[in-house]
Design an enzyme around this catalytic site. Structure first.
Site, mmCIF file in Angstrom:
data_model
loop_
_atom_site.group_PDB
_atom_site.id
_atom_site.type_symbol
_atom_site.label_atom_id
_atom_site.label_comp_id
_atom_site.label_asym_id
_atom_site.label_seq_id
_atom_site.Cartn_x
_atom_site.Cartn_y
_atom_site.Cartn_z
ATOM 1 N N ASP A 47 29.375 74.175 75.414
ATOM 2 C CA ASP A 47 30.606 73.404 75.174
ATOM 3 C C ASP A 47 30.292 72.161 74.327
ATOM 4 O OD1 ASP A 47 29.344 71.857 77.070
ATOM 5 O OD2 ASP A 47 31.053 71.741 78.436
ATOM 6 N N SER A 48 28.998 71.952 74.030
ATOM 7 C CA SER A 48 28.600 70.934 73.046
ATOM 8 C C SER A 48 29.258 71.208 71.703
ATOM 9 C CB SER A 48 27.079 70.908 72.888
ATOM 10 O OG SER A 48 26.577 72.213 72.673
ATOM 11 N N ASP A 86 29.486 79.153 77.755
ATOM 12 C CA ASP A 86 29.561 77.950 78.589
ATOM 13 C C ASP A 86 31.006 77.738 79.028
ATOM 14 O OD1 ASP A 86 28.480 75.753 79.789
ATOM 15 O OD2 ASP A 86 28.164 74.596 77.944
ATOM 16 N N LYS A 116 27.676 80.076 81.918
ATOM 17 C CA LYS A 116 27.025 78.895 82.507
ATOM 18 C C LYS A 116 28.113 77.953 82.976
ATOM 19 C CE LYS A 116 25.180 75.388 80.002
ATOM 20 N NZ LYS A 116 25.968 74.245 80.534
ATOM 21 N N GLU A 118 28.720 73.993 85.290
ATOM 22 C CA GLU A 118 28.085 72.776 85.799
ATOM 23 C C GLU A 118 28.470 72.535 87.257
ATOM 24 O OE1 GLU A 118 29.137 69.530 83.206
ATOM 25 O OE2 GLU A 118 28.414 70.558 81.412
ATOM 26 N N GLU A 185 19.264 68.977 83.100
ATOM 27 C CA GLU A 185 19.472 68.101 81.935
ATOM 28 C C GLU A 185 19.235 66.643 82.314
ATOM 29 O OE1 GLU A 185 22.994 68.915 79.669
ATOM 30 O OE2 GLU A 185 22.766 67.107 78.456
#
Ligand code: KIV
Length: 277
Positions: A47-48, A86, A116, A118, A185
């Site tokens: 998502d960066s 993501d 993925k 978080e 991270e």
């Protein structure tokens, strides 16, 4: 280096064999092809992309549709790497149903092999449900950028002993939910080492030191294409931003002087036809 396809099972084998896993982000067909050709194990459509592709200040505004659009492009360029989509902010927080449906879109519409997301306790029920739907999940702990407002900025996590113990517990909980690997991270290296030794699944570090079972970088950082933000943990293997500007300046000059296009870039007309023009 991936000679054959890297699958979700390869994570387990890699950890057993002590073989470090390489992960890079990709957001489009051309880059995915190059990274896959180079032999990277996993491609993450992070998502960066909100920041490096779409120019947002952080990752919060990117949508499921944005992510699906880019994941489809990466899937078209990929052959051997494990393709991870993501899950964006708010695509897995509201309900288990929504989380499973959105994870399913990555696989069914976009061709991802895994997703993925978080978090840990706060999303454990969603992770279990997604895995039950036969979609492999990668966890993400430490500086989870979707929590930037809750953290009050992009800051290293797990610095005091309570926070460090909480992160170890979170990693164990993620392992218990059935995730295939955990991204760590911005975590102190010895905490990442402890987590890596504690869990049976691979840890993939970004700003988490050398003791992780693998590493991930944002491709724009590796290539020096995104000078807006340069965290300490980034190693720039190239400085392409400067090279792009130099090449484009040359193009502008040559357009202006008439040096481009030259004869070799031009389609000539049959002289007999041109005389009739
Ligand atoms: O979005 C992303 O690129 C990521 C990696 C940096 C782990 O989550």
């Amino acid at each position: 280096m991936a000679e054959k396809k890297f699958t979700i099972q390869s994570f387990k084998n890699a950890k057993k064999q002590g073989r470090r896993v390489s992960v890079l982000t990709a957001y489009d067909y051309t880059m995915a092809r190059l990274l896959d050709q180079a032999g990277v194990d996993c491609l993450l459509v992070g998502d960066s992309l909100a920041m490096v592709m779409l120019g947002y200040e952080n990752t919060l505004q990117v949508t499921m549709d944005d992510m699906i659009h880019h994941t489809k492009a990466v899937a078209r360029g990929n052959q051997k790497a494990l393709l991870i989509g993501d899950m964006p902010f708010m695509s897995y927080h509201v309900s288990i149903d929504e989380a499973v449906r959105n994870a399913g879109r990555f696989v069914k519409e976009a061709g991802a092999h895994a997703v993925k997301l978080e978090g840990s306790q706060n999303v454990a029920d969603k992770i279990r449900a997604i895995i039950k739907a036969q979609i492999p999940v990668i966890g993400h702990l430490g500086l989870t950028p979707q929590s930037v407002n809750a953290f009050g900025g992009f800051k290293i996590q797990g610095k005091d002993i309570e926070a460090a113990h909480r992160m170890i517990d979170d990693a164990l909980l993620l392992q218990d939910t059935g995730v295939s690997a955990i991204v760590l991270e911005c975590v102190p290296d010895l905490l990442a080492k402890k987590i890596t030794e504690t869990v049976d699944i691979p840890t993939i570090g970004i700003g988490a030191g050398v003791h992780c079972d693998g590493q991930v970088l944002v491709i724009h950082d590796l290539l020096g294409l995104y000078p807006d933000m340069r965290p300490k943990f980034v190693k720039t293997y190239d400085t392409q931003a400067g090279r792009v500007i130099t090449a484009v300046k040359k193009y502008i000059e040559e357009v202006s002087s008439g040096q481009f296009p030259a004869k070799e870039h031009t389609f000539a007309m049959d002289p007999q036809l041109s005389s009739k023009l």
